[in-house]
Scaffold this motif. Structure first.
Motif, PDB file in Angstrom:
ATOM      1  N   GLY A   1      30.003  40.741  40.696  1.00 45.72           N
ATOM      2  CA  GLY A   1      30.185  42.084  41.674  1.00 45.72           C
ATOM      3  C   GLY A   1      28.979  42.401  41.833  1.00 45.72           C
ATOM      4  N   SER A   2      28.570  43.573  42.480  1.00 44.11           N
ATOM      5  CA  SER A   2      27.462  44.339  42.374  1.00 44.11           C
ATOM      6  C   SER A   2      27.390  45.491  41.373  1.00 44.11           C
ATOM      7  CB  SER A   2      27.511  45.258  43.735  1.00 44.11           C
ATOM      8  OG  SER A   2      28.464  46.282  43.719  1.00 44.11           O
ATOM      9  N   VAL A   3      26.497  45.965  40.998  1.00 49.53           N
ATOM     10  CA  VAL A   3      26.344  47.168  40.043  1.00 49.53           C
ATOM     11  C   VAL A   3      27.551  48.126  40.123  1.00 49.53           C
ATOM     12  CG1 VAL A   3      24.930  48.702  41.228  1.00 49.53           C
ATOM     13  CG2 VAL A   3      24.568  48.239  38.459  1.00 49.53           C
ATOM     14  N   HIS A   4      28.105  48.191  41.198  1.00 46.36           N
ATOM     15  CA  HIS A   4      29.099  49.187  41.098  1.00 46.36           C
ATOM     16  C   HIS A   4      30.663  48.984  40.633  1.00 46.36           C
ATOM     17  CE1 HIS A   4      26.234  49.231  44.455  1.00 46.36           C
ATOM     18  NE2 HIS A   4      26.032  50.412  44.242  1.00 46.36           N
ATOM     19  N   ARG A   5      30.915  49.760  39.941  1.00 45.88           N
ATOM     20  CA  ARG A   5      32.513  49.518  39.516  1.00 45.88           C
ATOM     21  C   ARG A   5      33.457  49.146  40.741  1.00 45.88           C
ATOM     22  NH1 ARG A   5      34.223  54.183  34.886  1.00 45.88           N
ATOM     23  NH2 ARG A   5      36.012  53.850  35.784  1.00 45.88           N
TER      24      ARG A   5
ATOM     25  N   LEU B   1      44.787  40.079  42.851  1.00 48.21           N
ATOM     26  CA  LEU B   1      45.992  40.587  42.039  1.00 48.21           C
ATOM     27  C   LEU B   1      47.086  40.450  43.515  1.00 48.21           C
ATOM     28  CD1 LEU B   1      46.807  41.835  39.483  1.00 48.21           C
ATOM     29  CD2 LEU B   1      46.777  43.981  40.574  1.00 48.21           C
ATOM     30  N   ALA B   2      46.752  40.693  44.524  1.00 43.61           N
ATOM     31  CA  ALA B   2      47.666  40.931  45.761  1.00 43.61           C
ATOM     32  C   ALA B   2      48.080  39.296  45.920  1.00 43.61           C
ATOM     33  CB  ALA B   2      46.996  41.606  46.860  1.00 43.61           C
ATOM     34  N   ARG B   3      47.193  38.396  45.792  1.00 49.17           N
ATOM     35  CA  ARG B   3      47.576  37.018  46.251  1.00 49.17           C
ATOM     36  C   ARG B   3      48.037  36.458  45.078  1.00 49.17           C
ATOM     37  NH1 ARG B   3      44.209  38.975  49.364  1.00 49.17           N
ATOM     38  NH2 ARG B   3      44.046  38.313  51.335  1.00 49.17           N
ATOM     39  N   GLY B   4      47.978  36.891  43.789  1.00 43.32           N
ATOM     40  CA  GLY B   4      48.601  36.250  42.653  1.00 43.32           C
ATOM     41  C   GLY B   4      47.538  35.371  41.978  1.00 43.32           C
ATOM     42  N   MET B   5      46.186  35.446  42.424  1.00 41.99           N
ATOM     43  CA  MET B   5      45.297  34.546  42.063  1.00 41.99           C
ATOM     44  C   MET B   5      44.686  34.591  40.441  1.00 41.99           C
ATOM     45  SD  MET B   5      42.495  34.223  45.154  1.00 41.99           S
ATOM     46  CE  MET B   5      41.694  33.200  44.623  1.00 41.99           C
ATOM     47  N   ARG B   6      44.060  33.649  39.857  1.00 45.18           N
ATOM     48  CA  ARG B   6      43.552  33.902  38.607  1.00 45.18           C
ATOM     49  C   ARG B   6      42.105  33.784  39.034  1.00 45.18           C
ATOM     50  NH1 ARG B   6      44.038  33.518  33.692  1.00 45.18           N
ATOM     51  NH2 ARG B   6      46.216  32.679  33.637  1.00 45.18           N
ATOM     52  N   LEU B   7      41.601  35.081  38.687  1.00 43.09           N
ATOM     53  CA  LEU B   7      40.359  35.417  38.727  1.00 43.09           C
ATOM     54  C   LEU B   7      39.483  36.201  37.557  1.00 43.09           C
ATOM     55  CD1 LEU B   7      39.858  37.687  42.150  1.00 43.09           C
ATOM     56  CD2 LEU B   7      39.286  35.126  41.717  1.00 43.09           C
ATOM     57  N   ILE B   8      38.483  35.745  37.322  1.00 40.80           N
ATOM     58  CA  ILE B   8      37.474  36.508  36.368  1.00 40.80           C
ATOM     59  C   ILE B   8      36.319  37.137  37.148  1.00 40.80           C
ATOM     60  CG2 ILE B   8      36.191  36.151  34.143  1.00 40.80           C
ATOM     61  CD1 ILE B   8      37.417  33.182  34.110  1.00 40.80           C
ATOM     62  N   ALA B   9      35.984  38.517  36.648  1.00 33.96           N
ATOM     63  CA  ALA B   9      34.903  38.961  37.496  1.00 33.96           C
ATOM     64  C   ALA B   9      34.286  39.985  36.356  1.00 33.96           C
ATOM     65  CB  ALA B   9      35.448  39.600  38.868  1.00 33.96           C
ATOM     66  N   GLY B  10      33.152  40.581  36.965  1.00 36.25           N
ATOM     67  CA  GLY B  10      32.416  41.483  36.194  1.00 36.25           C
ATOM     68  C   GLY B  10      31.388  42.309  37.053  1.00 36.25           C
ATOM     69  N   LYS B  11      31.164  43.398  36.557  1.00 40.45           N
ATOM     70  CA  LYS B  11      30.177  44.431  37.436  1.00 40.45           C
ATOM     71  C   LYS B  11      28.754  43.684  36.807  1.00 40.45           C
ATOM     72  CE  LYS B  11      28.244  48.245  35.375  1.00 40.45           C
ATOM     73  NZ  LYS B  11      26.881  48.113  36.173  1.00 40.45           N
ATOM     74  N   ALA B  12      27.851  43.753  37.670  1.00 46.48           N
ATOM     75  CA  ALA B  12      26.425  43.537  37.430  1.00 46.48           C
ATOM     76  C   ALA B  12      25.719  44.461  36.516  1.00 46.48           C
ATOM     77  CB  ALA B  12      25.489  42.994  38.538  1.00 46.48           C
ATOM     78  N   MET B  13      25.099  44.123  35.406  1.00 43.73           N
ATOM     79  CA  MET B  13      24.497  45.168  34.724  1.00 43.73           C
ATOM     80  C   MET B  13      22.950  45.035  34.889  1.00 43.73           C
ATOM     81  SD  MET B  13      26.516  44.220  30.960  1.00 43.73           S
ATOM     82  CE  MET B  13      26.192  45.760  29.928  1.00 43.73           C
TER      83      MET B  13
END
Ligand code: GUN
Ligand code: ZN
Length: 475
Positions: A171-175, A186-198
């Protein structure tokens, strides 16, 4: 019970007469929910059990030219020859006929920036100018929740349109950006791994967090999202040059405190960047060693690019179980270099592929495989089609420590899969019509194919993209 979409038909076996079909089970169970519990998909079914190596080791994959994939409650129940399995199906099974098409586990994109969707195809820059001039200004807009949500919706629809069912997302730096991408997944039931950029240095002030705020924000996001349905969190220092030692130490601490959370970053992508990392961390042996020093190398850690790693770095990746993500489309577009994939895999490093949108220029893993092949050719070896498709499915699942859940059709796996059309374009149709061998067909798909070859995408057995019918929609 019967709908016809494009040239795949969906029908209930209760209405189907098959010459050798004998009813098993009962007609008595009649609620709609029960009727749809078991699904079967007929087509050419391929999945990998092991790494096929460079020469397509037999036993490494299972292929049924006329196959059947059986799904119960969104999980794989069985896979095999259609003629063997059809007679054993319960009478309430919903059968989807994809004959002539290839059914494969969904693609895994192991490195992609959803916040760069709108800067794909920026002309004339290499990595560091591109970050300053195109990327950072675009990422600024993700402080706005409505913008983040709108882009996230487009992005996940685009993943599914391209047959990608799992992604490791920056993602971007923003939460807010991470909330947006997880909400869309989540709305599509997908498997995602994500994080905010530090990122707390060497970037515009409007994108800077601090060591303390990045730790607190990442922790809050882990608590909110990690392990919620199919969502998992990745601690994401953007790259060593944009983090202070304090921020990297905080990332390492967070990683120690959350051993099942992912770590995701960039390493050794471009020569100017490597030289910069050396200047910023002169006490470290190498760029990768910076991350190592802060405890960021481990299983469930993914490092994008790694073109300029040396043998000692590759040995550390192997020893720690960290993965390397090959992003050839981005590397070519940015002129960053040609990863020696053979050297990395021969060193025992786990490898996956990434589109690296928006430095990359396509959401299609087929296009990425195509570019990986060309880069391998320039490096003096060939990437076999079986190996390529393995790395885009089970290989990536292994690299991300998810092979117990996705990446193959072993019993119990989550039923994420893609239906590929080997006649998607006139040229593909013409070339595949004379290609008899599986490897030949796969090679044509990765050479000539892209999103047009993705006929359907299923997420946990649910139709989530239909090229010829429904658009991708949330559940
Ligand atoms: N290194 C640091 N940030 C980025 C990014 O956004 N894209 C790529 N390709 N490399 C990076
Ligand atoms: Zn990237």
């Amino acid at each position: 019970d019967y709908e016809n979409r494009g040239n795949c038909t969906h029908l209930s076996l209760a209405r189907l007469s098959l010459s050798n079909w004998q009813p098993v089970g009962t007609f008595a169970m009649n609620s709609k929910a029960e009727l749809s519990r078991q699904q079967a998909f007929r087509g050419s079914v391929l999945h990998f059990l092991e790494d096929p190596g460079e020469h397509g080791r037999s036993g490494a994959f299972e292929y049924h030219e006329d196959g059947l994939l059986i799904v119960v409650d969104g999980h794989v129940a069985n896979v095999g020859s259609a003629l063997e399995l059809l007679p054993k199906l319960s009478t309430t099974t919903t059968l989807t006929d994809c004959s002539g098409k290839l059914i494969l586990p969904g693609f895994i994109d192991a490195h992609v920036h959803f916040v760069q969707t709108d800067i794909i195809g920026a002309y004339g820059r290499r990595l560091l100018e591109w970050l300053e001039e195109c990327t950072y200004p675009a990422e600024r807009a993700f402080a706005d929740e409505a913008h983040a949500r709108e882009v996230a919706e487009f992005f996940v629809a685009e993943l599914l349109r391209n047959g990608t069912t799992t992604a490791l997302v920056i993602g971007s730096v923003h939460r807010t950006s991470v909330d947006a991408i997880f909400t869309a997944g989540l709305a599509r039931g997908m498997r995602l791994i994500a994080g905010k950029a530090m990122m707390d240095r060497n970037c515009p002030d409007y994108l800077k967090d601090t060591a303390a705020s990045s730790y607190a924000d990442s922790l809050a996001l882990i608590e909110r999202w990690h392990g919620r349905e199919r969502m998992q969190y990745a601690i994401t220092p953007r790259f060593a040059p944009s983090s202070t030692p304090e921020q990297l130490a905080g990332a390492g601490r967070l990683a120690r405190e959350h051993p099942d959370v992912y770590v995701h970053t960039h390493v050794a992508e471009n020569e100017e960047e490597v030289a910069w990392a050396r200047r910023l961390f002169p006490e470290r042996r190498s760029y990768l060693d910076v991350y190592d020093h802060y405890g960021l190398l481990r299983k469930r850690a993914a490092f994008a690019h790694g073109i300029w790693l040396d043998d000692a770095d590759l040995a550390r990746l192997k020893a720690t179980g960290a993965a390397l993500v090959h992003c050839p489309t981005c590397n070519l577009f940015m002129g960053s270099g040609l990863l020696d994939l053979k050297r990395a895999t021969a060193a025992g490093v786990q490898v996956a592929f990434g589109t690296d949108i928006g430095g990359g220029t396509s959401f299609s893993l087929l296009r990425v495989l195509h570019d990986a092949y060309k880069v391998a050719q320039l490096r003096g070896h060939s990437l076999s089609p079986l190996r390529a498709f393995y790395l885009a499915t089970l290989g990536a699942a292994r690299a991300l420590d998810l092979d117990g859940r996705i990446g193959s059709f072993r019993t119990g796996r989550e039923a994420d899969f893609v239906v590929l059309d080997m006649a998607a374009t006139p040229l593909l149709a013409r070339r595949t019509s004379t290609a008899r061998r599986l490897a030949e067909r796969l090679f044509l798909l990765m050479t000539l194919g892209d999103d047009r070859a993705v006929s359907k995408t299923y997420v946990m057995g649910r139709l989530s993209h239909d090229r010829d019918g429904l658009d991708s929609r949330p559940q």
